[in-house]
Design an enzyme around this catalytic site. Sequence first.
Site: not given
Length: 372
Positions: A45, A217
């Site tokens: 990460e 969307c």
Amino acid sequence: MTQMPPPVLAPDVFQRRLLGWFDAHGRHDLPWQHERTPYRVWVSEIMLQQTQVATVIPYFERFMARFPNVLALAGASQDEVLHLWTGLGYYARGRNLHKAARVVVDEHGGEFPVHNLDDMAALPGIGRSTAGAIIAQSTGQRATILDGNVKRSLSRLHAVEGWPGRPAVERRLWALAEHFTPRERLVDYTQAMMDFGATLCRRGRPDCARCPFNDVCLAHERGEERRFPESKPSKALPTRTTLMLLLCDDDGRVLLEQRPPSGLWGGLWGLPQFDDGESLRAWLDARAPGAKLAPSWASFTHVFSHFRLDITPQPARIARLDAVGEAQRWYDPEQPDSIGLAAPVKALLSSLAPFTLTAPAGPEPLHQEYSS
DNA sequence: AACCCGGGGTA
DNA sequence: TACCCAGGGTT
């Protein structure tokens, strides 16, 4: 307080569609996905905060080979860690990684505090989103991420106005991200959110035709996918000026100084810099009293993302200067050392090689010539 | 040549 | 709380 429109989908519908897409099109074979320990997820990460997956993989493999666990990392020297970080950039994150390893060993008995989000986010280099990613991916506990990919997808899905750097916008995006976060399959869901933004809801050309949310969307409905997320309001760049001293000896070598470890060009080698001619002269009087100034060269501009730097090279010549400090070195432009140089310094030094610096008979006033 | 990026730092 | 910062990669 403005009333926010509700999320476009119920959480369970969103999750079902996203995970269906992930099962078919997501990434399932990244190195940190197998043997998914907090340590491996954490290192990946941090590396992924600044670099794309394809670039990270070889760095990740080398890092794991040398530091297979947090204890090995905590026991290493910072130099060793930064050596494996070389080429990834953002060395502050390499330093934080090393610091955090020591905190985990010294204050958490060598185990990442994966059962406490606040403790995770208190580790150097780990904020709320990265803490969530590590917890969700390494333990499957419910935790939420909001990285750049997720911000982009969610701001399109809901046509969220405003730059995500603004606190109000960021709060709204966090609320949406938390709303959709499931209570099961956290490992897959978290990876799915990142993959979705990285490979389908891309910044440049989102693949709306294949998107499982294209019927709801709001950005797509308006044909304005590209408008979201809104970009940071641009400001006129402030301009700073600096003098760079090109102090050359009789062998054509140039004096370099190593910059402080943090801040602009941290740890790189550069020319001595001064805000004005007065401080440059004072420096020469104190440290190189025999130096002769030549007329300064034409200024040029180096542009950063947040300011412009007008650089005026000031050549000077000295027969010999014995006392060279620890953070100083004589650099031969024709036989360059393999050291890190600030970009404009590198350009300046490579332009220097074919020329010979000539000094006038006596000290000259600082004379600035600006090119058009 | 803009634009982007998560966390740390500061006023 | 609301900015600013770093610096290499992508577009």
